[in-house]
Scaffold this active site. Structure first.
Site, PDB file in Angstrom:
ATOM      1  N   GLY A   1      61.751  -3.228  10.945  1.00 21.94           N
ATOM      2  CA  GLY A   1      62.901  -2.883  10.094  1.00 21.94           C
ATOM      3  C   GLY A   1      62.698  -1.518   9.444  1.00 21.94           C
ATOM      4  N   HIS A   2      61.492  -1.275   8.921  1.00 25.16           N
ATOM      5  CA  HIS A   2      61.210   0.038   8.316  1.00 25.16           C
ATOM      6  C   HIS A   2      61.268   1.137   9.388  1.00 25.16           C
ATOM      7  CE1 HIS A   2      58.910  -2.689   5.495  1.00 25.16           C
ATOM      8  NE2 HIS A   2      59.620  -1.986   4.640  1.00 25.16           N
TER       9      HIS A   2
ATOM     10  N   ARG B   1      69.785  -2.935   4.454  1.00 23.90           N
ATOM     11  CA  ARG B   1      70.823  -3.839   3.925  1.00 23.90           C
ATOM     12  C   ARG B   1      70.254  -5.196   3.540  1.00 23.90           C
ATOM     13  NH1 ARG B   1      74.579  -1.340   7.769  1.00 23.90           N
ATOM     14  NH2 ARG B   1      76.166  -0.350   6.499  1.00 23.90           N
TER      15      ARG B   1
ATOM     16  N   LEU C   1      54.519  -2.060   6.799  1.00 27.02           N
ATOM     17  CA  LEU C   1      55.767  -1.740   7.492  1.00 27.02           C
ATOM     18  C   LEU C   1      55.951  -2.580   8.746  1.00 27.02           C
ATOM     19  CD1 LEU C   1      55.532   2.121   7.078  1.00 27.02           C
ATOM     20  CD2 LEU C   1      56.524   0.428   5.538  1.00 27.02           C
ATOM     21  N   HIS C   2      57.196  -2.906   9.024  1.00 33.07           N
ATOM     22  CA  HIS C   2      57.554  -3.660  10.223  1.00 33.07           C
ATOM     23  C   HIS C   2      58.682  -2.922  10.937  1.00 33.07           C
ATOM     24  CE1 HIS C   2      60.879  -4.998   7.737  1.00 33.07           C
ATOM     25  NE2 HIS C   2      60.022  -5.500   6.863  1.00 33.07           N
TER      26      HIS C   2
ATOM     27  N   SER D   1      58.176  -7.858   4.661  1.00 33.10           N
ATOM     28  CA  SER D   1      56.724  -7.777   4.474  1.00 33.10           C
ATOM     29  C   SER D   1      56.191  -9.094   3.934  1.00 33.10           C
ATOM     30  CB  SER D   1      56.386  -6.653   3.496  1.00 33.10           C
ATOM     31  OG  SER D   1      56.904  -5.441   3.993  1.00 33.10           O
TER      32      SER D   1
ATOM     33  N   MET E   1      57.292   0.223   0.386  1.00 34.73           N
ATOM     34  CA  MET E   1      56.090  -0.236  -0.315  1.00 34.73           C
ATOM     35  C   MET E   1      55.001  -0.572   0.702  1.00 34.73           C
ATOM     36  SD  MET E   1      57.252  -2.123  -3.761  1.00 34.73           S
ATOM     37  CE  MET E   1      57.561  -3.723  -3.060  1.00 34.73           C
ATOM     38  N   GLY E   2      55.162  -0.092   1.926  1.00 35.72           N
ATOM     39  CA  GLY E   2      54.116  -0.301   2.929  1.00 35.72           C
ATOM     40  C   GLY E   2      54.228  -1.651   3.609  1.00 35.72           C
TER      41      GLY E   2
HETATM   42  O1  PAF Z   1      62.634  -1.775  -0.955  1.00 39.77           O
HETATM   43  C1  PAF Z   1      61.489  -1.418  -1.284  1.00 39.77           C
HETATM   44  O2  PAF Z   1      60.544  -1.474  -0.507  1.00 39.77           O
HETATM   45  C2  PAF Z   1      61.260  -0.919  -2.706  1.00 39.77           C
HETATM   46  O3  PAF Z   1      62.020  -1.624  -3.617  1.00 39.77           O
HETATM   47  C3  PAF Z   1      61.465   0.601  -2.847  1.00 39.77           C
HETATM   48  C4  PAF Z   1      62.908   0.991  -2.586  1.00 39.77           C
HETATM   49  C5  PAF Z   1      60.543   1.339  -1.908  1.00 39.77           C
HETATM   50  C6  PAF Z   1      61.127   1.024  -4.281  1.00 39.77           C
HETATM   51  O4  PAF Z   1      59.805   0.730  -4.603  1.00 39.77           O
END
Ligand code: PAF
Length: 286
Positions: free
Chosen positions: A39-40, A153, A36-37, A191, A33-34
């Site tokens: 972890g992403h 996780r 981003l840090h 986030s 969902m943007g």
């Molecule tokens: O974990 C998230 O950021 C959201 O729940 C996901 C999996 C992108 C779905 O919108």
């Protein structure tokens, strides 16, 4: 300005992915969902290790937020997100609009409902949340058609929901689970951490410390309900409003055996910020 390829039209995404598949390349996917840090970014690297090309999506999904939740103020940082994804080795940023995601409107969308695992913990506290997650993830899977997809996780129950969804609907996608990344003091990266005031940021580490204290008590032989109430009191004493502090098996049910795999889960609010974290470990028999 990042130079990662950003695609906003479904046709463009389909062509790019079909081209890769014609070349025999495996496609990895990281839905986000943007805001981003690290972890992403680690999920992008995890997907990259298992695939030849990686697509990440950024879509703040309205259907997974309750009416009193933070959809409007959810942090949106498109330029930083694109730069971070590029640096992490992502090939394509999939940036659908609400109209692309929900062509008949979010209120008229075909919806998914995952039974069982969504009835407890987050599902109880955030009614409809996992329906929204399952709905958007199914759409994203259809749009991207990846071979592998990576989820964190930290959202333990979300991962369980996605696992169920993939098995039940026979999505031909292998799921990868990425470990939670933590700040130096142990706070799980999220986030939502950016909502915290300086004072709240100092208090927030108590969640991770409470999870560790819960594990210690269980290992020492304390019963699960005593450990849950210790955790609740400790968090309340540190200024949290506690949604749950739970001892569960990996299937998210209350343990009946004295040994086995355990997951400890906490959801608690500091001011207006809701934080979640978990800790999984093996409890040896006493
Ligand atoms: O974990 C998230 O950021 C959201 O729940 C996901 C999996 C992108 C779905 O919108």
């Amino acid at each position: 300005m990042a130079s990662i390829e950003t695609i906003t039209a479904l046709e463009g995404l389909r062509q790019r992915v079909a081209g890769w598949k014609r070349e025999g390349l495996r496609v990895g996917f990281v839905p986000t969902m943007g805001n981003l840090h690290a972890g992403h970014h680690s999920l992008v690297r995890l997907a990259r290790a298992e695939a030849d090309r990686v697509v990440a999506s950024v879509f703040v999904n309205p259907t997974q937020f309750g009416p009193d939740e933070d959809f409007d103020r959810y942090p949106r940082t498109p330029d930083e997100d694109a730069a971070g994804l590029e640096a992490a080795g992502c090939d394509v940023l999939w940036l659908p609009s609400v109209e692309t995601m929900y062509p008949f409107g979010a209120d008229n969308a075909v919806q998914m409902r995952v039974p069982g695992v969504t009835d407890v913990l987050e599902g109880e506290r955030r009614p409809g949340h996992f329906d929204g997650v399952a709905t958007v993830v199914s759409r994203l899977f259809n749009q991207v058609q990846p071979d592998v997809a990576a989820f964190g996780r930290k959202d333990y129950q979300q991962l369980a929901v996605i696992r169920y969804l993939v098995r039940d609907l026979a999505f031909p996608i292998r799921l990868l689970a990425g470990d939670t990344l933590r700040e130096a003091d142990g706070l799980a990266m999220s986030s939502r951490n950016r909502y915290l005031s300086a004072a709240e940021r100092g208090q927030a580490v108590e969640i991770h410390q409470t999870l560790q204290a819960m594990r210690e008590r269980l290992v020492g032989g304390s019963p699960a309900d005593a450990v849950e109430s210790m955790a609740r009191q400790r968090l309340q004493g540190a200024g949290f409003e506690v949604d749950y502090a739970a001892v569960r098996t990996p299937e998210l049910v209350a343990p009946v055996d004295s040994a086995g795999r355990r997951v400890l889960l906490i959801a608690a609010r500091l001011g207006s910020t809701r934080l979640i974290d978990n800790l999984e470990f093996e409890l040896a028999g006493t």
